[in-house]
Design a protein around this motif. Structure first.
Motif, PDB file in Angstrom:
ATOM      1  N   ILE A 121       0.619  -1.308  -0.106  1.00  0.00           N
ATOM      2  CA  ILE A 121      -0.046  -0.220  -0.460  1.00  0.00           C
ATOM      3  C   ILE A 121       1.054   1.559   0.044  1.00  0.00           C
ATOM      4  CG2 ILE A 121      -2.498  -1.039   1.278  1.00  0.00           C
ATOM      5  CD1 ILE A 121      -0.698  -0.109   3.532  1.00  0.00           C
ATOM      6  N   ASP A 122       2.438   0.891  -0.149  1.00  0.00           N
ATOM      7  CA  ASP A 122       2.882   2.404  -0.101  1.00  0.00           C
ATOM      8  C   ASP A 122       4.447   1.858   0.138  1.00  0.00           C
ATOM      9  OD1 ASP A 122       3.538   5.074   2.663  1.00  0.00           O
ATOM     10  OD2 ASP A 122       3.661   5.022   0.344  1.00  0.00           O
ATOM     11  N   LEU A 123       4.933   2.757  -0.884  1.00  0.00           N
ATOM     12  CA  LEU A 123       7.331   2.375  -0.736  1.00  0.00           C
ATOM     13  C   LEU A 123       7.335   3.685  -0.845  1.00  0.00           C
ATOM     14  CD1 LEU A 123       6.262   0.105  -4.144  1.00  0.00           C
ATOM     15  CD2 LEU A 123       7.872   0.547  -2.004  1.00  0.00           C
ATOM     16  N   VAL A 124       8.668   3.814   0.422  1.00  0.00           N
ATOM     17  CA  VAL A 124       8.639   4.907   0.922  1.00  0.00           C
ATOM     18  C   VAL A 124      10.464   4.457   0.308  1.00  0.00           C
ATOM     19  CG1 VAL A 124       9.369   5.949   2.544  1.00  0.00           C
ATOM     20  CG2 VAL A 124       6.924   5.104   2.888  1.00  0.00           C
ATOM     21  N   GLU A 125      10.655   6.068  -0.272  1.00  0.00           N
ATOM     22  CA  GLU A 125      12.479   5.739  -1.055  1.00  0.00           C
ATOM     23  C   GLU A 125      12.831   6.675   0.710  1.00  0.00           C
ATOM     24  OE1 GLU A 125      12.057   4.886  -4.761  1.00  0.00           O
ATOM     25  OE2 GLU A 125      14.140   5.686  -3.280  1.00  0.00           O
ATOM     26  N   THR A 126      14.166   6.297   1.216  1.00  0.00           N
ATOM     27  CA  THR A 126      14.904   6.976   2.480  1.00  0.00           C
ATOM     28  C   THR A 126      15.502   7.981   1.503  1.00  0.00           C
ATOM     29  OG1 THR A 126      16.079   5.048   2.688  1.00  0.00           O
ATOM     30  CG2 THR A 126      13.995   5.331   3.677  1.00  0.00           C
ATOM     31  N   GLY A 127      16.013   7.522   0.816  1.00  0.00           N
ATOM     32  CA  GLY A 127      17.602   8.227   0.079  1.00  0.00           C
ATOM     33  C   GLY A 127      18.352   8.281   0.896  1.00  0.00           C
ATOM     34  N   TRP A 128      19.055   7.460   1.691  1.00  0.00           N
ATOM     35  CA  TRP A 128      19.894   7.157   2.413  1.00  0.00           C
ATOM     36  C   TRP A 128      21.543   7.745   1.789  1.00  0.00           C
ATOM     37  CZ3 TRP A 128      17.873  10.020   6.235  1.00  0.00           C
ATOM     38  CH2 TRP A 128      16.895   9.225   7.440  1.00  0.00           C
ATOM     39  N   PRO A 129      22.260   7.704   2.688  1.00  0.00           N
ATOM     40  CA  PRO A 129      23.788   7.528   1.611  1.00  0.00           C
ATOM     41  C   PRO A 129      23.999   5.706   2.292  1.00  0.00           C
ATOM     42  CG  PRO A 129      23.653   9.224   3.615  1.00  0.00           C
ATOM     43  CD  PRO A 129      22.232   9.207   3.358  1.00  0.00           C
ATOM     44  N   ARG A 130      25.031   5.532   1.322  1.00  0.00           N
ATOM     45  CA  ARG A 130      25.174   3.268   1.108  1.00  0.00           C
ATOM     46  C   ARG A 130      26.579   4.051   2.728  1.00  0.00           C
ATOM     47  NH1 ARG A 130      24.780  -0.126  -2.023  1.00  0.00           N
ATOM     48  NH2 ARG A 130      26.082  -2.162  -1.889  1.00  0.00           N
ATOM     49  N   GLU A 131      26.862   4.460   3.068  1.00  0.00           N
ATOM     50  CA  GLU A 131      27.653   4.822   4.120  1.00  0.00           C
ATOM     51  C   GLU A 131      26.711   4.998   5.335  1.00  0.00           C
ATOM     52  OE1 GLU A 131      30.858   2.548   2.405  1.00  0.00           O
ATOM     53  OE2 GLU A 131      30.698   2.993   4.707  1.00  0.00           O
ATOM     54  N   ARG A 132      26.095   4.391   5.762  1.00  0.00           N
ATOM     55  CA  ARG A 132      24.541   4.595   6.931  1.00  0.00           C
ATOM     56  C   ARG A 132      24.887   3.502   7.868  1.00  0.00           C
ATOM     57  NH1 ARG A 132      21.478   2.968   2.775  1.00  0.00           N
ATOM     58  NH2 ARG A 132      19.986   1.673   3.349  1.00  0.00           N
ATOM     59  N   ASP A 133      24.817   4.533   9.390  1.00  0.00           N
ATOM     60  CA  ASP A 133      24.916   3.346  10.724  1.00  0.00           C
ATOM     61  C   ASP A 133      23.367   4.033  11.449  1.00  0.00           C
ATOM     62  OD1 ASP A 133      27.947   4.553  12.196  1.00  0.00           O
ATOM     63  OD2 ASP A 133      25.690   5.564  12.712  1.00  0.00           O
ATOM     64  N   SER A 134      23.514   3.114  12.520  1.00  0.00           N
ATOM     65  CA  SER A 134      22.060   3.605  13.142  1.00  0.00           C
ATOM     66  C   SER A 134      22.404   5.093  13.701  1.00  0.00           C
ATOM     67  CB  SER A 134      22.279   3.062  14.423  1.00  0.00           C
ATOM     68  OG  SER A 134      23.211   3.256  15.419  1.00  0.00           O
ATOM     69  N   ARG A 135      23.269   5.922  13.570  1.00  0.00           N
ATOM     70  CA  ARG A 135      23.190   7.121  14.117  1.00  0.00           C
ATOM     71  C   ARG A 135      22.658   8.580  13.507  1.00  0.00           C
ATOM     72  NH1 ARG A 135      29.895   7.018  14.914  1.00  0.00           N
ATOM     73  NH2 ARG A 135      29.886   6.606  13.930  1.00  0.00           N
ATOM     74  N   ILE A 136      22.068   7.366  12.355  1.00  0.00           N
ATOM     75  CA  ILE A 136      21.496   8.535  11.448  1.00  0.00           C
ATOM     76  C   ILE A 136      19.880   8.227  11.877  1.00  0.00           C
ATOM     77  CG2 ILE A 136      19.641   6.700   9.994  1.00  0.00           C
ATOM     78  CD1 ILE A 136      21.660   7.354   7.274  1.00  0.00           C
ATOM     79  N   VAL A 137      19.783   7.807  13.023  1.00  0.00           N
ATOM     80  CA  VAL A 137      17.911   8.348  13.658  1.00  0.00           C
ATOM     81  C   VAL A 137      18.233   9.897  13.508  1.00  0.00           C
ATOM     82  CG1 VAL A 137      17.686   5.631  14.850  1.00  0.00           C
ATOM     83  CG2 VAL A 137      18.879   7.936  15.740  1.00  0.00           C
ATOM     84  N   SER A 138      19.796  10.090  14.240  1.00  0.00           N
ATOM     85  CA  SER A 138      19.360  11.862  14.494  1.00  0.00           C
ATOM     86  C   SER A 138      19.381  12.595  13.111  1.00  0.00           C
ATOM     87  CB  SER A 138      20.853  12.009  14.967  1.00  0.00           C
ATOM     88  OG  SER A 138      22.094  11.745  14.343  1.00  0.00           O
ATOM     89  N   ASP A 139      18.989  12.120  11.663  1.00  0.00           N
ATOM     90  CA  ASP A 139      19.530  13.142  11.224  1.00  0.00           C
ATOM     91  C   ASP A 139      17.294  13.242  10.876  1.00  0.00           C
ATOM     92  OD1 ASP A 139      17.558  13.104   8.438  1.00  0.00           O
ATOM     93  OD2 ASP A 139      19.498  13.137   7.647  1.00  0.00           O
TER      94      ASP A 139
END
Lengths: 261, 263, 253
Positions: B219-237
């Motif tokens: 029912i939905d397809l969401v693009e995150t657009g994150w860079p390939r080099e990521r880790d869990s700290r991306i929660v602050s984005d």
């Protein structure tokens, strides 16, 4: 996860119809085999089904026969009662007192695996020839399963249950009655069922070796007098009693154990 | 990354005969690009695990097709796919090292290469200390790491994970998520992760697919657009919050349906 | 001292204490020597009889009968257990039978078996097999049932094929429960054979005990009894500790 439920094939409700039919077929096959063995040996070892049933029916009209049945039942009920009470008590004690339980368990388990029949002469020497020897022998067989199963059930009681009892500030008697015993009930009933069969076995073996009364005695004397229909009829009766009692106890246990599906 | 999609699902439907007949999944249309990290979220019982089974060939779709690397699947698991299951699939009678090597038992590689790959997987998943332990001596999280390592040695091109961190606590999950990202980058594989944790999906994926209640459909397809080099700290984005809320808003109604309430 | 050692020490102490108590009570005459002889005499008698070589024929007879019954029971039990596992229709029908099987005292069939097969090894082996096989069947079923479904999925995901799936996954996963069945099989076969020899036989250790009892040779009887019990305890004990080792590695599953 309920997702997993979709992984398995649909339930087997459709098969219940064939099961009744299959059971009937199996029963007929077993009767057929019995008949075959009976007629092939010309009644020298086993008497055929119909003859056995008729003989048994006839036996049941004779008061002497019931005397033997009563002798076996009396010894058995006493043995079972003693096993049950003693076994439950010991099981509870050993289950609650961890250390004692750990010490006793292998000994009990070991006792379970030895051929107790070799101890029968000792029983006879101590108790003499008579009912008390049979009862003792029955208890020897029936005591251990109920003890071990009760021990295991109490020991494996989830600690949270006992903690709940303490939080509710239940005195030891009520803890046992309201929490311990109901929680252990499935295993206790299992143990009773096993003890039932084994006490019966013990009493019968005792009668087969050295007794002048009882079903075991009838079985052996039947063979000695070449009265094959008698022996086969006694075996049939014992089988019916044993299976009947076992099924009744299974049904009873199902009523008490709503936990396990 | 090539232009042809790595995995193609068209009109996939999965029904069970019953009784009673169950329409478990579909119709599902999905294209996975090579090297993509795709997560699937949805309410319980929506057919997520069925999707995974159909995707790798463990189950056949009642209708529709599944293609992997251009070839259609026919009820068999093709070469190049690794699967990590929801339940613990470690083999209790083998040590950690033997468990991981089990992945290569069928291979015709020389023993030296097998040992190399096993050692690499053990080091990569941080299991060196426990290589000679038995699974029973390890925690749930470590056992899952063993299962992931076992998949790693096969150098799969497509990795499917069915709620691999389901039984773990939140903090361990986040760290395991980082490990998964490392794995993904190192192997260059396409990854499909099934999870019920929205934050996990939002952090880890390039795209997230939201599935409806049974019968499951996207029912939905969401693009995150994150860079390939990521880790869990991306929660602050700042985008993380927006993503997670979008996922929940799509999912909330479906979840309530599953719970038996009216939206 | 670790708890394990403490438990063992107490157990040994209690058992030794009981034996010692029995010894004392026998020696001072509280227990009638015609009923029970002192444990030390039992041990002496056992060593005498076993060492003399007179018992060799009986021993070989009994042990070979038990071994035969055991091997047959294991073979029949695992084969039929595997068969039942594959055919759910057959299994549905046979399950209630298996569940009630051990409620029937198998031993009551022994006299009929003797009449059928004549006195000798055959009725004893048949009795042993009848006693032991259902236990193996049930543990084979339990073992095969207990293979976690996810491992079967793993086998398919790794494309192992049916043969390898069985050898590499099903068998190792089922082994602990299978082994429990084997342990029970030995126990039941041993009990059945000795009991049969005791009641009705011309040779064997069971017969020797019965003969000693009926000849009022208490000393020989106790010596033989002790020997049989020791053999049973040691044999079962070995299998039990083997089983324990198997389970301990996998504990927690």
């Amino acid at each position: 996860m309920s997702d997993m439920a979709l992984e398995s094939p649909p339930p087997q409700r459709a098969r219940r119809g064939t099961k009744a039919l299959d059971s009937l077929i199996l029963l007929l096959l077993m009767l057929g085999l019995w008949q075959a063995v009976g007629s092939w040996t010309q009644g020298v070892a086993v008497s055929p089904p119909l003859q056995t049933f008729l003989y048994l029916a006839d036996l049941m009209t004779q008061s002497g026969f019931w005397g033997h049945v009563a002798a076996t039942m009396a010894a058995f009920l006493m043995a079972f009662a003693i096993s049950a009470v003693l076994g439950l008590g010991l099981g509870l004690v050993f289950g609650l007192r961890r250390f004692a339980g750990d010490v006793a368990e292998p000994v009990l388990a070991g006792f379970y695996t030895i051929p107790k029949v070799t101890l029968y002469p000792v029983v006879l020497l101590i108790f003499g020839l008579g009912t008390s020897a049979k009862v003792a022998f029955g208890v020897m067989h029936g005591l251990v399963p109920i003890t071990l199963l009760t021990l295991g059930a109490v020991r494996n009681l989830p600690a949270t249950l006992l903690r709940t009892a303490r939080v509710l500030r239940l005195p030891p008697g009520k803890t046992m009655a309201w929490i311990l015993v109901p929680a252990c009930l499935p295993d206790i009933i299992s143990g009773l069922r096993l003890s039932f069969s084994l006490s019966l076995l013990g009493v019968l073996i005792g009668e087969m070796f050295s007794s002048q009364r009882g079903l075991g005695f009838l079985l052996v004397s039947g063979m000695a007098q070449h009265n094959i229909p008698l022996s086969t009829a006694v075996v049939l009766l014992i089988v019916i009693i044993a299976i009947g009692a076992n099924m009744a106890m299974l049904r009873l246990s199902r009523r008490f154990t709503h936990r396990k599906a | 990354m090539s232009d042809t999609p790595h995995v193609v699902m068209r009109g996939v439907v999965r029904r069970y005969e019953g009784p009673p007949p169950v329409h478990a999944l579909g119709p599902i249309d999905l294209d996975l690009a090579r090297g993509e990290f795709f997560s699937v979220v949805g309410p319980s019982g929506c057919g997520k695990s069925t999707l995974l089974d159909v995707l790798c060939g463990l189950a056949s779709p009642t209708s529709g097709t599944v293609s992997f690397e251009g070839k259609e699947l026919h009820g068999e698991v093709p070469d190049g796919i690794g699967v990590v299951f929801q339940e613990d699939a470690s083999l209790a009678w083998l040590t950690v090292r033997q468990n991981i090597a089990f992945g290569l038992r069928m291979s015709i590689l020389p023993q030296r290469e097998i040992d190399e790959r096993v050692d690499h997987a053990i080091a990569f998943m941080g299991l060196a200390q426990f290589a000679d332990h038995y699974p029973a001596q390890l925690s749930g999280g470590m056992r899952q790491r063993v299962c992931i390592a076992r998949t790693l040695v096969l150098r799969p091109r497509l990795i499917l994970l069915d709620e691999p961190f389901g039984a773990l606590d939140q903090q361990t999950r986040l760290l395991m998520g980082d490990e998964l990202l490392r794995l993904w980058r190192e192997t260059g594989a396409t990854v499909l992760l099934i999870t019920h944790a929205l934050d996990e999906a939002a952090v880890l994926s390039d795209r997230v697919g939201v599935i409806s209640a049974r019968p499951g459909r996207f029912i939905d397809l969401v693009e995150t657009g994150w860079p390939r080099e990521r880790d869990s700290r991306i929660v602050s984005d700042p985008n993380f919050g927006a993503l997670t809320s979008r996922l929940w808003l799509s999912l909330r109604e479906e979840s309530m349906k599953t719970l038996g309430r009216v939206a | 001292m670790t708890r394990g050692r403490a438990v063992l020490a107490v157990r040994v102490a209690v058992l030794a204490g009981c034996v010692l108590l029995l010894e004392i009570l026998c020696r001072i005459g509280v227990i009638n020597p015609l009923t029970v002889i002192p444990p030390s005499d039992m041990v002496a008698s056992m060593i005498e009889h076993v060492g003399s070589g007179d018992l060799d024929d009986n021993m070989i007879q009994t042990f070979s009968t038990i071994a035969t019954a055991f091997v047959l029971a294991v073979a029949l039990g695992t084969a039929s257990g595997a068969l039942l596992h594959r055919s759910s229709r057959l299994r549905d029908v046979v399950d209630p039978l298996l569940a009630s099987y051990y409620s029937v005292p198998t031993f009551i069939f022994y006299p009929l078996l003797v009449a059928l097969f004549a006195l000798g090894k055959t009725p004893l082996v048949v009795l042993g097999v009848l006693s032991a096989t259902p236990a193996v069947m049930m543990s084979t079923l339990a073992g095969l049932d207990g293979v976690p479904r996810v491992l079967l999925k793993l086998a398919r995901a790794q494309r192992l094929g049916p043969g390898r799936t069985f050898c590499w996954i099903v068998l190792p996963a089922a082994l602990p429960r299978l082994f429990t069945g084997f342990k029970l099989a030995l126990s039941y076969a041993l009990i059945g054979v000795i009991a049969g020899e005791f009641l009705l036989s011309a040779t064997g250790l069971g017969y020797a005990i019965s003969f000693a009892y009926q000849s009022f040779d208490n000393r020989a009887m106790y010596g033989l009894m002790l020997f049989v019990l020791l053999v049973a305890v040691v044999a079962n004990g070995c299998l039990y500790s083997w089983e324990g080792r198997l389970a301990r590695r996998r504990a927690g599953r």
